[in-house]
Design a protein around this motif. Structure first.
Motif, PDB file in Angstrom:
ATOM      1  N   SER A   1     -12.984  24.229  58.654  1.00  0.00           N
ATOM      2  CA  SER A   1     -12.655  25.551  58.100  1.00  0.00           C
ATOM      3  C   SER A   1     -11.173  25.885  58.294  1.00  0.00           C
ATOM      4  O   SER A   1     -10.552  26.479  57.406  1.00  0.00           O
ATOM      5  CB  SER A   1     -13.542  26.637  58.697  1.00  0.00           C
ATOM      6  N   SER A   2     -10.562  25.508  59.432  1.00  0.00           N
ATOM      7  CA  SER A   2      -9.135  25.814  59.625  1.00  0.00           C
ATOM      8  C   SER A   2      -8.272  25.006  58.654  1.00  0.00           C
ATOM      9  O   SER A   2      -7.270  25.515  58.162  1.00  0.00           O
ATOM     10  CB  SER A   2      -8.706  25.563  61.070  1.00  0.00           C
ATOM     11  N   VAL A   3      -8.669  23.786  58.356  1.00  0.00           N
ATOM     12  CA  VAL A   3      -7.919  22.975  57.385  1.00  0.00           C
ATOM     13  C   VAL A   3      -8.060  23.589  55.996  1.00  0.00           C
ATOM     14  O   VAL A   3      -7.079  23.745  55.269  1.00  0.00           O
ATOM     15  CB  VAL A   3      -8.394  21.508  57.406  1.00  0.00           C
ATOM     16  N   ASN A   4      -9.278  23.966  55.628  1.00  0.00           N
ATOM     17  CA  ASN A   4      -9.512  24.520  54.293  1.00  0.00           C
ATOM     18  C   ASN A   4      -8.953  25.931  54.121  1.00  0.00           C
ATOM     19  O   ASN A   4      -8.663  26.349  53.000  1.00  0.00           O
ATOM     20  CB  ASN A   4     -10.997  24.479  53.952  1.00  0.00           C
ATOM     21  N   ASN A   5      -8.789  26.681  55.229  1.00  0.00           N
ATOM     22  CA  ASN A   5      -8.220  28.031  55.167  1.00  0.00           C
ATOM     23  C   ASN A   5      -6.722  28.042  55.437  1.00  0.00           C
ATOM     24  O   ASN A   5      -6.134  29.114  55.595  1.00  0.00           O
ATOM     25  CB  ASN A   5      -8.928  28.955  56.170  1.00  0.00           C
ATOM     26  N   ASN A   6      -6.119  26.871  55.550  1.00  0.00           N
ATOM     27  CA  ASN A   6      -4.681  26.729  55.797  1.00  0.00           C
ATOM     28  C   ASN A   6      -4.255  27.366  57.115  1.00  0.00           C
ATOM     29  O   ASN A   6      -3.179  27.949  57.229  1.00  0.00           O
ATOM     30  CB  ASN A   6      -3.864  27.289  54.630  1.00  0.00           C
ATOM     31  N   THR A   7      -5.127  27.294  58.123  1.00  0.00           N
ATOM     32  CA  THR A   7      -4.799  27.825  59.438  1.00  0.00           C
ATOM     33  C   THR A   7      -4.852  26.738  60.518  1.00  0.00           C
ATOM     34  O   THR A   7      -4.918  27.049  61.706  1.00  0.00           O
ATOM     35  CB  THR A   7      -5.756  28.976  59.821  1.00  0.00           C
ATOM     36  N   ALA A   8      -4.824  25.475  60.090  1.00  0.00           N
ATOM     37  CA  ALA A   8      -4.839  24.378  61.055  1.00  0.00           C
ATOM     38  C   ALA A   8      -3.607  24.467  61.943  1.00  0.00           C
ATOM     39  O   ALA A   8      -2.572  25.027  61.557  1.00  0.00           O
ATOM     40  CB  ALA A   8      -4.879  23.037  60.331  1.00  0.00           C
ATOM     41  N   LYS A   9      -3.698  23.909  63.110  1.00  0.00           N
ATOM     42  CA  LYS A   9      -2.604  23.954  64.075  1.00  0.00           C
ATOM     43  C   LYS A   9      -1.350  23.309  63.481  1.00  0.00           C
ATOM     44  O   LYS A   9      -1.386  22.207  62.958  1.00  0.00           O
ATOM     45  CB  LYS A   9      -3.011  23.197  65.344  1.00  0.00           C
ATOM     46  N   GLU A  10      -0.246  24.048  63.557  1.00  0.00           N
ATOM     47  CA  GLU A  10       1.055  23.535  63.113  1.00  0.00           C
ATOM     48  C   GLU A  10       1.710  22.828  64.302  1.00  0.00           C
ATOM     49  O   GLU A  10       1.797  23.400  65.383  1.00  0.00           O
ATOM     50  CB  GLU A  10       1.920  24.699  62.655  1.00  0.00           C
ATOM     51  N   VAL A  11       2.128  21.595  64.096  1.00  0.00           N
ATOM     52  CA  VAL A  11       2.688  20.790  65.172  1.00  0.00           C
ATOM     53  C   VAL A  11       4.180  20.618  64.959  1.00  0.00           C
ATOM     54  O   VAL A  11       4.618  20.213  63.887  1.00  0.00           O
ATOM     55  CB  VAL A  11       1.994  19.403  65.220  1.00  0.00           C
ATOM     56  N   SER A  12       4.948  20.944  65.988  1.00  0.00           N
ATOM     57  CA  SER A  12       6.395  20.735  65.940  1.00  0.00           C
ATOM     58  C   SER A  12       6.713  19.355  66.505  1.00  0.00           C
ATOM     59  O   SER A  12       6.110  18.920  67.492  1.00  0.00           O
ATOM     60  CB  SER A  12       7.125  21.794  66.771  1.00  0.00           C
ATOM     61  N   PHE A  13       7.655  18.689  65.871  1.00  0.00           N
ATOM     62  CA  PHE A  13       8.155  17.413  66.378  1.00  0.00           C
ATOM     63  C   PHE A  13       9.603  17.305  65.949  1.00  0.00           C
ATOM     64  O   PHE A  13      10.100  18.133  65.192  1.00  0.00           O
ATOM     65  CB  PHE A  13       7.320  16.231  65.866  1.00  0.00           C
ATOM     66  N   HIS A  14      10.284  16.333  66.458  1.00  0.00           N
ATOM     67  CA  HIS A  14      11.655  16.154  66.039  1.00  0.00           C
ATOM     68  C   HIS A  14      12.047  14.689  66.088  1.00  0.00           C
ATOM     69  O   HIS A  14      11.391  13.875  66.724  1.00  0.00           O
ATOM     70  CB  HIS A  14      12.614  17.020  66.866  1.00  0.00           C
ATOM     71  N   LEU A  15      13.066  14.403  65.340  1.00  0.00           N
ATOM     72  CA  LEU A  15      13.697  13.096  65.417  1.00  0.00           C
ATOM     73  C   LEU A  15      14.848  13.249  66.388  1.00  0.00           C
ATOM     74  O   LEU A  15      15.533  14.266  66.389  1.00  0.00           O
ATOM     75  CB  LEU A  15      14.221  12.661  64.044  1.00  0.00           C
TER      76      LEU A  15
END
Length: 183
Positions: free
Chosen positions: A67-81
């Motif tokens: 449901s979080s994926v389909n509602n666009n509320t999945a966890k946002e993950v920060s990363f960097h190069l």
């Protein structure tokens, strides 16, 4: 005279060979385009991904509910190069600006919504949204970003999403190549 005879023999045999090939049926041909990518710089660095202090080439998006994926509320993950300067033998004196481009390994962005297609996982209709630090989605029309700060940390975000249809439970595995063009 033996030289003329040898030359004549070669010319005649090449004419005969040419006529033999001309008699063969046409074979299918394939054409295509290969893109060559490179850059020229006074300074280059070994760039690696980093998430939560761990350097490598895998970004962990964690486990999200359907449901979080389909509602666009999945966890946002920060990363960097980041520049990999942990080895004292590798000196890295990066310049202050660069263009960072992203290209899906499979060569195609899924543009509904924009994201990296789930190429090796089992979840259906899943994509990974790849974004710059300002949350602008990378896509076929936006595949690079200018970094005008320090190249020590090039910040990005990723998030699981669906491709416009409801995603199903399963694994998500995809990849993108990055190119850092120093200015």
């Amino acid at each position: 005279m033996p030289i003329k005879l040898s030359l004549t023999t070669i010319v005649l045999s090449s004419l005969l060979t040419g006529s033999v090939f001309a008699a063969e049926p046409n074979t299918a041909t394939a054409t295509g385009i290969i893109q060559f990518v490179g850059s020229i710089s006074d300074s280059t660095c070994n760039i690696v991904g980093e998430q939560d202090g761990v350097r490598g080439n895998t970004i962990d998006l964690g486990t999200n509910t359907v449901s979080s994926v389909n509602n666009n509320t999945a966890k946002e993950v920060s990363f960097h190069l980041t520049t990999n300067t942990t080895d004292a033998k590798e000196k890295c004196d990066p310049l202050k600006t660069a263009d960072v481009s992203w290209v899906p390994v499979n060569g195609v962005w899924d543009n509904n919504p924009k994201g990296l297609k789930n190429t090796q996982g089992t979840a259906q209709h899943a994509v990974v949204k790849l974004m710059d630090d300002n949350k602008t989605l990378f896509s076929s029309s936006h595949n690079s970003v200018a970094i005008n700060d320090s190249l020590d940390t090039l910040k990005f975000k990723a998030q699981l999403a669906n491709d416009g249809e409801d995603a199903t439970a399963g694994t998500v595995v995809t990849a993108a190549r990055f190119v850092v063009a120093y200015k």
